[in-house]
Design an enzyme around this catalytic site. Structure first.
Site, PDB file in Angstrom:
ATOM      1  N   HIS A  40       0.820  -1.211   0.000  1.00  0.00           N
ATOM      2  CA  HIS A  40       0.000   0.000   0.000  1.00  0.00           C
ATOM      3  C   HIS A  40       0.856   1.265   0.000  1.00  0.00           C
ATOM      4  O   HIS A  40       1.674   1.472   0.906  1.00  0.00           O
ATOM      5  CB  HIS A  40      -0.862  -0.028   1.267  1.00  0.00           C
ATOM      6  CG  HIS A  40      -1.793   1.118   1.432  1.00  0.00           C
ATOM      7  ND1 HIS A  40      -1.777   1.935   2.533  1.00  0.00           N
ATOM      8  CD2 HIS A  40      -2.777   1.592   0.626  1.00  0.00           C
ATOM      9  CE1 HIS A  40      -2.723   2.837   2.421  1.00  0.00           C
ATOM     10  NE2 HIS A  40      -3.345   2.661   1.274  1.00  0.00           N
ATOM     11  N   GLU A  67       0.570  -0.323  -4.660  1.00  0.00           N
ATOM     12  CA  GLU A  67      -0.584   0.578  -4.816  1.00  0.00           C
ATOM     13  C   GLU A  67      -0.071   2.006  -4.765  1.00  0.00           C
ATOM     14  O   GLU A  67       0.941   2.291  -4.091  1.00  0.00           O
ATOM     15  CB  GLU A  67      -1.575   0.328  -3.676  1.00  0.00           C
ATOM     16  CG  GLU A  67      -2.912   1.034  -3.808  1.00  0.00           C
ATOM     17  CD  GLU A  67      -3.056   2.309  -2.983  1.00  0.00           C
ATOM     18  OE1 GLU A  67      -4.150   2.887  -2.975  1.00  0.00           O
ATOM     19  OE2 GLU A  67      -2.054   2.748  -2.357  1.00  0.00           O
ATOM     20  N   ASP A  69      -1.402   6.519  -5.399  1.00  0.00           N
ATOM     21  CA  ASP A  69      -2.483   7.514  -5.502  1.00  0.00           C
ATOM     22  C   ASP A  69      -2.042   8.569  -6.506  1.00  0.00           C
ATOM     23  O   ASP A  69      -0.925   9.088  -6.411  1.00  0.00           O
ATOM     24  CB  ASP A  69      -2.710   8.194  -4.145  1.00  0.00           C
ATOM     25  CG  ASP A  69      -3.045   7.179  -3.067  1.00  0.00           C
ATOM     26  OD1 ASP A  69      -4.185   6.698  -3.040  1.00  0.00           O
ATOM     27  OD2 ASP A  69      -2.149   6.859  -2.254  1.00  0.00           O
ATOM     28  N   HIS A  82      -0.748  11.000  -1.872  1.00  0.00           N
ATOM     29  CA  HIS A  82      -2.036  10.606  -1.283  1.00  0.00           C
ATOM     30  C   HIS A  82      -2.916  11.780  -0.903  1.00  0.00           C
ATOM     31  O   HIS A  82      -4.084  11.863  -1.290  1.00  0.00           O
ATOM     32  CB  HIS A  82      -1.806   9.726  -0.052  1.00  0.00           C
ATOM     33  CG  HIS A  82      -3.085   9.338   0.625  1.00  0.00           C
ATOM     34  ND1 HIS A  82      -3.665  10.109   1.610  1.00  0.00           N
ATOM     35  CD2 HIS A  82      -3.913   8.293   0.419  1.00  0.00           C
ATOM     36  CE1 HIS A  82      -4.800   9.533   1.991  1.00  0.00           C
ATOM     37  NE2 HIS A  82      -4.975   8.429   1.296  1.00  0.00           N
ATOM     38  N   GLU A 150      -4.645   4.157  -7.896  1.00  0.00           N
ATOM     39  CA  GLU A 150      -5.857   4.835  -7.434  1.00  0.00           C
ATOM     40  C   GLU A 150      -5.926   6.247  -7.989  1.00  0.00           C
ATOM     41  O   GLU A 150      -5.016   7.057  -7.802  1.00  0.00           O
ATOM     42  CB  GLU A 150      -5.897   4.904  -5.897  1.00  0.00           C
ATOM     43  CG  GLU A 150      -7.181   5.613  -5.445  1.00  0.00           C
ATOM     44  CD  GLU A 150      -7.341   5.766  -3.945  1.00  0.00           C
ATOM     45  OE1 GLU A 150      -6.618   5.099  -3.171  1.00  0.00           O
ATOM     46  OE2 GLU A 150      -8.202   6.585  -3.551  1.00  0.00           O
TER      47      GLU A 150
HETATM   48  O1  G3P Z   1      -5.905   0.778  -1.658  1.00  0.00           O
HETATM   49  C1  G3P Z   1      -6.783   1.106  -0.656  1.00  0.00           C
HETATM   50  C2  G3P Z   1      -6.492   2.402   0.010  1.00  0.00           C
HETATM   51  O2  G3P Z   1      -5.421   3.036  -0.612  1.00  0.00           O
HETATM   52  C3  G3P Z   1      -7.615   3.328   0.090  1.00  0.00           C
HETATM   53  O3  G3P Z   1      -7.408   4.327   1.037  1.00  0.00           O
HETATM   54  O4  G3P Z   1      -6.820   6.537   1.827  1.00  0.00           O
HETATM   55  O5  G3P Z   1      -5.075   4.815   1.664  1.00  0.00           O
HETATM   56  O6  G3P Z   1      -5.995   5.846  -0.384  1.00  0.00           O
HETATM   57  P1  G3P Z   1      -6.270   5.428   1.014  1.00  0.00           P
HETATM   58 CA    CA Z   2      -4.819   4.725  -2.074  1.00  0.00          CA
END
Ligand code: G3P
Ligand code: CA
Length: 290
Positions: A40, A67, A69, A82, A150
């Site tokens: 993550h 993962e 953002d 993020h 994301e």
């Molecule tokens: O991948 C799931 C997670 O990233 C969603 O929440 O706030 O960490 O982007 P956040």
């Molecule tokens: Ca995320």
């Protein structure tokens, strides 16, 4: 049989001294029946989130799925970060003291490139930058990694879906082999619908826990339902699995953010398909006994 049960059975048969360490390929979570493990924001317990060192660390630990953002600068450059503000994960307050609240969308890419996105995490990461998505994709590729991308806060960035897919296409990530290494997710159903319409072959994930009565609607444009682990049960996961997504496959469930062994066991018993974690090594150890 789940990974832990497999590990326990193997241990019983062979004894612990004869077990071999798992291979990096196994850690991809793409073999056997254990959930896929996704680092993550990269391996963000061990390196500054959403930076190149964070995905290097995931690779070093042997995990291939990461993962991130994606958001957009004032001058239209896609960057990996993020929060909608630069404040928490960079030294922006110091470099641009008069620019509160330091929103990503209010800074140019050149300004963001001046920021240190590593020192807040640890002195060893001083000089780390907020990567552009282009820089990030290049590193994902050279690390032979796979990406759960994301689209963050899409309501702030009109057209970000088209722009993101354009960049991914330019970087070669929308050809058939790469499509097996890429998932796009969002908390926004509208954004995901746009992504699915633009590139129907792409795997998508909705972040959230839609009520069962609404799942048939999500199944038109998303392959995955990705909820916070505290919002699910075995029954919910089974309910999601009963639907088929836009590619004719059973809807999957990747849950977040699971950072301890007990929760990893719990969600694995629920039957999830993916575990998104800041500590992929901890989840791996919990699920395999290694
Ligand atoms: O991948 C799931 C997670 O990233 C969603 O929440 O706030 O960490 O982007 P956040
Ligand atoms: Ca995320």
């Amino acid at each position: 049989m789940h990974a832990r049960a497999v590990a326990a059975t193997t241990t019983a048969l062979l004894g612990t001294a004869t077990l071999l360490a798992p291979t990096p390929d196994a850690r991809a979570g793409d073999v056997g029946e254990q959930p896929r493990i996704v680092a993550h924001r990269g391996a963000s317990a061990y390196a500054p989130e959403n930076t190149l060192p964070a995905i290097d660390e995931a690779a070093r630990l042997g995990f291939s799925w990461v993962e991130n953002d994606v958001q957009r600068t004032k001058d239209g450059v896609l960057v990996v970060i993020h929060d909608d503000s630069l404040k928490r994960t960079t030294n922006v307050e110091k470099v641009f003291p008069g620019r509160a609240p330091w929103k990503v969308k209010d800074f140019t890419a050149a300004e963001i490139a001046r920021l240190d996105a590593g020192s807040w995490f640890g002195p060893g990461y001083a000089g780390t930058h907020v990567p552009t998505l282009k820089q990030y994709m290049s590193r994902v590729e050279s690390n032979h990694e796979k990406l759960l991308l994301e689209i963050k806060n899409p309501e702030l960035y009109p057209g970000i879906e088209h722009q993101t897919l354009g960049l991914l296409g330019n970087e070669g990530w929308l050809d058939r082999p790469h499509l097996g290494r890429l998932i796009v997710q969002s908390f926004s159903a509208d954004s995901l619908r746009i992504v699915h319409d633009l590139k129907p072959g792409l795997t998508t994930g909705f972040l959230g826990t839609p009520p069962p009565r609404d799942l048939y609607r999500y199944a038109r444009f998303t392959d995955l339902i990705n909820p916070s682990y505290g919002t699910i049960s075995g029954s919910y996961v089974a309910t999601v699995h009963a639907f088929h997504g836009p590619h004719g496959r059973r809807l999957g469930v990747y849950t977040w953010t699971v950072n301890d062994a007990a929760t990893a066991w719990t969600v694995t018993r629920y039957g999830v398909d993916g575990v998104i974690t800041n500590k992929p090594d901890v989840v791996w150890a919990a699920l395999t006994g290694y």
